[in-house]
Design a protein around this motif. Structure first.
Motif, PDB file in Angstrom:
ATOM      1  N   LEU A 213       0.813  -1.214   0.000  1.00  0.00           N
ATOM      2  CA  LEU A 213       0.000   0.000   0.000  1.00  0.00           C
ATOM      3  C   LEU A 213       0.844   1.261   0.000  1.00  0.00           C
ATOM      4  O   LEU A 213       0.547   2.226  -0.722  1.00  0.00           O
ATOM      5  CB  LEU A 213      -0.914   0.002   1.239  1.00  0.00           C
ATOM      6  N   LEU A 214       1.896   1.277   0.807  1.00  0.00           N
ATOM      7  CA  LEU A 214       2.639   2.517   1.032  1.00  0.00           C
ATOM      8  C   LEU A 214       3.960   2.596   0.284  1.00  0.00           C
ATOM      9  O   LEU A 214       4.524   3.695   0.168  1.00  0.00           O
ATOM     10  CB  LEU A 214       2.914   2.678   2.538  1.00  0.00           C
ATOM     11  N   GLY A 215       4.457   1.468  -0.182  1.00  0.00           N
ATOM     12  CA  GLY A 215       5.762   1.503  -0.852  1.00  0.00           C
ATOM     13  C   GLY A 215       5.786   2.453  -2.038  1.00  0.00           C
ATOM     14  O   GLY A 215       6.639   3.345  -2.137  1.00  0.00           O
ATOM     15  N   HIS A 216       4.843   2.277  -2.949  1.00  0.00           N
ATOM     16  CA  HIS A 216       4.801   3.122  -4.148  1.00  0.00           C
ATOM     17  C   HIS A 216       4.500   4.575  -3.788  1.00  0.00           C
ATOM     18  O   HIS A 216       5.140   5.502  -4.304  1.00  0.00           O
ATOM     19  CB  HIS A 216       3.745   2.592  -5.116  1.00  0.00           C
ATOM     20  N   SER A 217       3.545   4.797  -2.892  1.00  0.00           N
ATOM     21  CA  SER A 217       3.164   6.168  -2.536  1.00  0.00           C
ATOM     22  C   SER A 217       4.306   6.916  -1.870  1.00  0.00           C
ATOM     23  O   SER A 217       4.593   8.073  -2.192  1.00  0.00           O
ATOM     24  CB  SER A 217       1.943   6.145  -1.609  1.00  0.00           C
ATOM     25  N   LEU A 218       4.994   6.267  -0.944  1.00  0.00           N
ATOM     26  CA  LEU A 218       6.099   6.938  -0.264  1.00  0.00           C
ATOM     27  C   LEU A 218       7.266   7.193  -1.203  1.00  0.00           C
ATOM     28  O   LEU A 218       7.942   8.233  -1.112  1.00  0.00           O
ATOM     29  CB  LEU A 218       6.557   6.098   0.933  1.00  0.00           C
ATOM     30  N   SER A 219       7.514   6.258  -2.117  1.00  0.00           N
ATOM     31  CA  SER A 219       8.576   6.491  -3.105  1.00  0.00           C
ATOM     32  C   SER A 219       8.238   7.685  -3.995  1.00  0.00           C
ATOM     33  O   SER A 219       9.107   8.524  -4.293  1.00  0.00           O
ATOM     34  CB  SER A 219       8.778   5.235  -3.961  1.00  0.00           C
ATOM     35  N   LEU A 220       6.971   7.781  -4.402  1.00  0.00           N
ATOM     36  CA  LEU A 220       6.550   8.900  -5.238  1.00  0.00           C
ATOM     37  C   LEU A 220       6.632  10.221  -4.478  1.00  0.00           C
ATOM     38  O   LEU A 220       7.055  11.245  -5.028  1.00  0.00           O
ATOM     39  CB  LEU A 220       5.134   8.656  -5.745  1.00  0.00           C
ATOM     40  N   LYS A 238       6.279  25.523 -10.870  1.00  0.00           N
ATOM     41  CA  LYS A 238       6.423  24.078 -11.035  1.00  0.00           C
ATOM     42  C   LYS A 238       6.581  23.397  -9.672  1.00  0.00           C
ATOM     43  O   LYS A 238       6.061  22.288  -9.449  1.00  0.00           O
ATOM     44  CB  LYS A 238       7.636  23.774 -11.902  1.00  0.00           C
ATOM     45  N   ALA A 239       7.281  24.053  -8.762  1.00  0.00           N
ATOM     46  CA  ALA A 239       7.429  23.476  -7.426  1.00  0.00           C
ATOM     47  C   ALA A 239       6.080  23.383  -6.728  1.00  0.00           C
ATOM     48  O   ALA A 239       5.791  22.410  -6.008  1.00  0.00           O
ATOM     49  CB  ALA A 239       8.400  24.313  -6.593  1.00  0.00           C
ATOM     50  N   ALA A 240       5.233  24.398  -6.921  1.00  0.00           N
ATOM     51  CA  ALA A 240       3.903  24.374  -6.309  1.00  0.00           C
ATOM     52  C   ALA A 240       3.083  23.215  -6.852  1.00  0.00           C
ATOM     53  O   ALA A 240       2.321  22.577  -6.110  1.00  0.00           O
ATOM     54  CB  ALA A 240       3.195  25.700  -6.552  1.00  0.00           C
ATOM     55  N   ARG A 241       3.218  22.928  -8.159  1.00  0.00           N
ATOM     56  CA  ARG A 241       2.473  21.795  -8.732  1.00  0.00           C
ATOM     57  C   ARG A 241       2.972  20.474  -8.135  1.00  0.00           C
ATOM     58  O   ARG A 241       2.182  19.559  -7.898  1.00  0.00           O
ATOM     59  CB  ARG A 241       2.625  21.792 -10.255  1.00  0.00           C
ATOM     60  N   GLN A 242       4.285  20.385  -7.947  1.00  0.00           N
ATOM     61  CA  GLN A 242       4.810  19.165  -7.331  1.00  0.00           C
ATOM     62  C   GLN A 242       4.296  18.991  -5.903  1.00  0.00           C
ATOM     63  O   GLN A 242       3.964  17.885  -5.471  1.00  0.00           O
ATOM     64  CB  GLN A 242       6.347  19.207  -7.330  1.00  0.00           C
ATOM     65  N   VAL A 243       4.243  20.119  -5.173  1.00  0.00           N
ATOM     66  CA  VAL A 243       3.712  20.060  -3.800  1.00  0.00           C
ATOM     67  C   VAL A 243       2.251  19.644  -3.812  1.00  0.00           C
ATOM     68  O   VAL A 243       1.805  18.866  -2.949  1.00  0.00           O
ATOM     69  CB  VAL A 243       3.893  21.416  -3.102  1.00  0.00           C
ATOM     70  N   ALA A 244       1.485  20.150  -4.805  1.00  0.00           N
ATOM     71  CA  ALA A 244       0.085  19.750  -4.923  1.00  0.00           C
ATOM     72  C   ALA A 244      -0.038  18.255  -5.214  1.00  0.00           C
ATOM     73  O   ALA A 244      -0.914  17.565  -4.668  1.00  0.00           O
ATOM     74  CB  ALA A 244      -0.603  20.571  -6.008  1.00  0.00           C
ATOM     75  N   ASP A 245       0.857  17.754  -6.082  1.00  0.00           N
ATOM     76  CA  ASP A 245       0.849  16.307  -6.351  1.00  0.00           C
ATOM     77  C   ASP A 245       1.200  15.510  -5.092  1.00  0.00           C
ATOM     78  O   ASP A 245       0.626  14.437  -4.834  1.00  0.00           O
ATOM     79  CB  ASP A 245       1.853  15.982  -7.458  1.00  0.00           C
ATOM     80  N   ILE A 246       2.153  16.035  -4.316  1.00  0.00           N
ATOM     81  CA  ILE A 246       2.519  15.352  -3.070  1.00  0.00           C
ATOM     82  C   ILE A 246       1.321  15.276  -2.134  1.00  0.00           C
ATOM     83  O   ILE A 246       1.052  14.244  -1.503  1.00  0.00           O
ATOM     84  CB  ILE A 246       3.697  16.092  -2.391  1.00  0.00           C
ATOM     85  N   GLU A 247       0.565  16.373  -2.016  1.00  0.00           N
ATOM     86  CA  GLU A 247      -0.619  16.384  -1.162  1.00  0.00           C
ATOM     87  C   GLU A 247      -1.648  15.361  -1.628  1.00  0.00           C
ATOM     88  O   GLU A 247      -2.243  14.629  -0.823  1.00  0.00           O
ATOM     89  CB  GLU A 247      -1.237  17.781  -1.157  1.00  0.00           C
ATOM     90  N   VAL A 249      -1.111  12.603  -3.454  1.00  0.00           N
ATOM     91  CA  VAL A 249      -0.632  11.242  -3.232  1.00  0.00           C
ATOM     92  C   VAL A 249      -0.725  10.862  -1.761  1.00  0.00           C
ATOM     93  O   VAL A 249      -1.125   9.746  -1.398  1.00  0.00           O
ATOM     94  CB  VAL A 249       0.819  11.109  -3.741  1.00  0.00           C
ATOM     95  N   SER A 250      -0.367  11.803  -0.879  1.00  0.00           N
ATOM     96  CA  SER A 250      -0.415  11.509   0.549  1.00  0.00           C
ATOM     97  C   SER A 250      -1.850  11.286   1.024  1.00  0.00           C
ATOM     98  O   SER A 250      -2.103  10.421   1.865  1.00  0.00           O
ATOM     99  CB  SER A 250       0.243  12.637   1.342  1.00  0.00           C
ATOM    100  N   ARG A 251      -2.783  12.071   0.509  1.00  0.00           N
ATOM    101  CA  ARG A 251      -4.179  11.878   0.866  1.00  0.00           C
ATOM    102  C   ARG A 251      -4.682  10.506   0.415  1.00  0.00           C
ATOM    103  O   ARG A 251      -5.406   9.813   1.136  1.00  0.00           O
ATOM    104  CB  ARG A 251      -5.054  12.981   0.263  1.00  0.00           C
ATOM    105  N   GLN A 252      -4.290  10.107  -0.821  1.00  0.00           N
ATOM    106  CA  GLN A 252      -4.698   8.808  -1.317  1.00  0.00           C
ATOM    107  C   GLN A 252      -4.080   7.677  -0.489  1.00  0.00           C
ATOM    108  O   GLN A 252      -4.725   6.659  -0.195  1.00  0.00           O
ATOM    109  CB  GLN A 252      -4.312   8.651  -2.786  1.00  0.00           C
TER     110      GLN A 252
END
Length: 402
Positions: A213-220, A238-247, A249-252
């Protein structure tokens, strides 16, 4: 106290005094009571030697020697069997020495004091059957009987002949009992080992599931964090978009973990039924429960709600009912609203939840309503009955069981 209270107290006292067969001792006192029962039942054969000593047929020196020899013999017998039925039996050499000493005492007392003392060979035979390994017991028991017959030739052939079959029978019977005890102990150890292996396997499964469950998400998340760190000075958008993607992925990942934990915590009806049998038996309540219910196409939410209902009902029976018997039934029924799975728990106790529903039944009602089910609970003429119903999905209609 009224008559009903007296009956309840006497019933409770009777259940406390009865030794439950097939169950391990719950306290040290109960363990010693079991040992005393199994060992003390054979002390009936002491009646002849004791009567012989009390009859006054022997001299004072002979009577004193007889009492002393009898005390030493019984002490060795009780010590041998009590230790053998415990967790730390005597070593084989000491066992052989004690049995040999008992045999010598039986011979000496029988030859010097007469035929009433031939009953001591019954104890030697019992000790051989209970303590010795089967191969040794198979020749030691006939040897004991033959020795008794030789002593009987000097003291009383008829008395020895009367005891011959008994000495052989109780010796070989105790061999079977000893084998049964050993098998039961080994079975309990094997069950404990299986339970430990099952727990270890469950830990490994949990570890594998969390890794998947967490291996792929934490790596991403790690990769995008590094990208955002490199982009932050020169490319804040671009950094803000990456931070948004991080949020995202973490929520998922959080949702996945919650769903996994919910799946682990969700009770299963089959497991609860197995636990029901164990819990009721441990509480001294006769249990009548189905082994495997028909759960074909039953939604997980319905099964979980019914499992919670069973757990709550059995908890109330064990803690509050004072029942001696509990019947659990799971049956699929066809109603006007569609097929339902019905759980009924009925006991013959005089306790219950008081005059009104308790917090447990209130919470259980709410849980069943969320799953589209209903709950009925109340006293009957012979005790208390709880009925829980949940939708059974589109499973086959097998009708109601009478």
């Amino acid at each position: 106290m009224n008559a009903k209270t007296d009956d309840l107290l006497s019933e409770k006292t009777r259940r406390d005094l009865v030794i439950p067969l097939g169950q391990s001792a719950r306290t040290r006192r109960e363990l010693w009571r079991r040992k005393a029962l199994w060992i003390g039942v054979w002390l009936v054969f002491l009646s002849s030697p004791v009567h012989d000593l009390l009859s006054g047929h022997h001299t004072t020196g002979g009577t004193v020697a007889g009492w002393l020899g009898l005390a030493v013999f019984v002490t060795g017998y009780l010590s041998l069997l009590f230790r053998n039925m415990g967790a730390a039996p005597y070593p084989p050499r000491l066992v052989g020495g004690l049995i040999g000493s008992m045999a010598v005492l039986a011979v000496v007392l029988g030859l010097t004091l007469g035929s009433p003392w031939l009953g001591l060979f019954c104890y030697v035979s019992v000790a051989c059957g209970m303590v010795l390994p089967p191969r040794q017991a198979f020749w030691a028991i006939p040897a004991t009987a033959a020795t008794m017959m030789l002593v009987g030739l000097r003291t009383g052939v008829e008395e020895a002949a009367d005891l011959l079959v008994l000495v052989l029978l109780i010796g070989f019977a105790m061999t079977g009992v000893s084998q049964l005890v050993r098998t039961t102990i080994e079975l309990r150890k094997a069950r404990a080992t299986v339970a430990q292996l099952a727990a270890n396997e469950e830990r490994l499964r949990l570890a594998r599931d969390l890794h998947d469950l967490l291996g792929h998400s934490l790596s991403l998340i790690t990769l995008k964090s590094e990208l955002a760190g490199r982009m932050l000075p020169d490319h804040p958008e671009k950094a803000a978009r990456q931070v948004a993607d991080i949020e995202q992925v973490s929520r998922q990942a959080l949702v996945d973990v919650r769903e996994a934990v919910t799946g682990y915590r969700r009770p299963r009806l089959a497991a609860e039924l197995a636990g029901t049998q164990v819990a009721l038996t441990a509480a001294g309540i006769t249990a009548d429960a189905p082994a495997e219910p028909d759960l074909d196409r039953v939604p997980e939410e319905s099964e979980s709600a019914l499992a919670w209902a069973l757990r709550e009902a059995i908890t109330n029976v064990v803690r509050h009912s004072g029942a001696t018997r509990c019947t659990v039934d799971v049956v699929r029924r066809q109603t006007l609203d569609g097929p339902v799975l019905e759980l009924s728990v009925e006991d013959d106790g005089s306790g219950g939840s008081g005059n009104g529903p308790g917090n447990g039944l209130t919470g259980l009602t709410e849980r069943l309503e969320k799953a589209g089910g209903t709950l009925e609970a109340g006293r009957t003429r012979n005790g208390f009955r709880l009925v829980a119903r949940v939708p059974a999905g589109a499973g086959p209609d097998i009708g109601s069981r009478p």
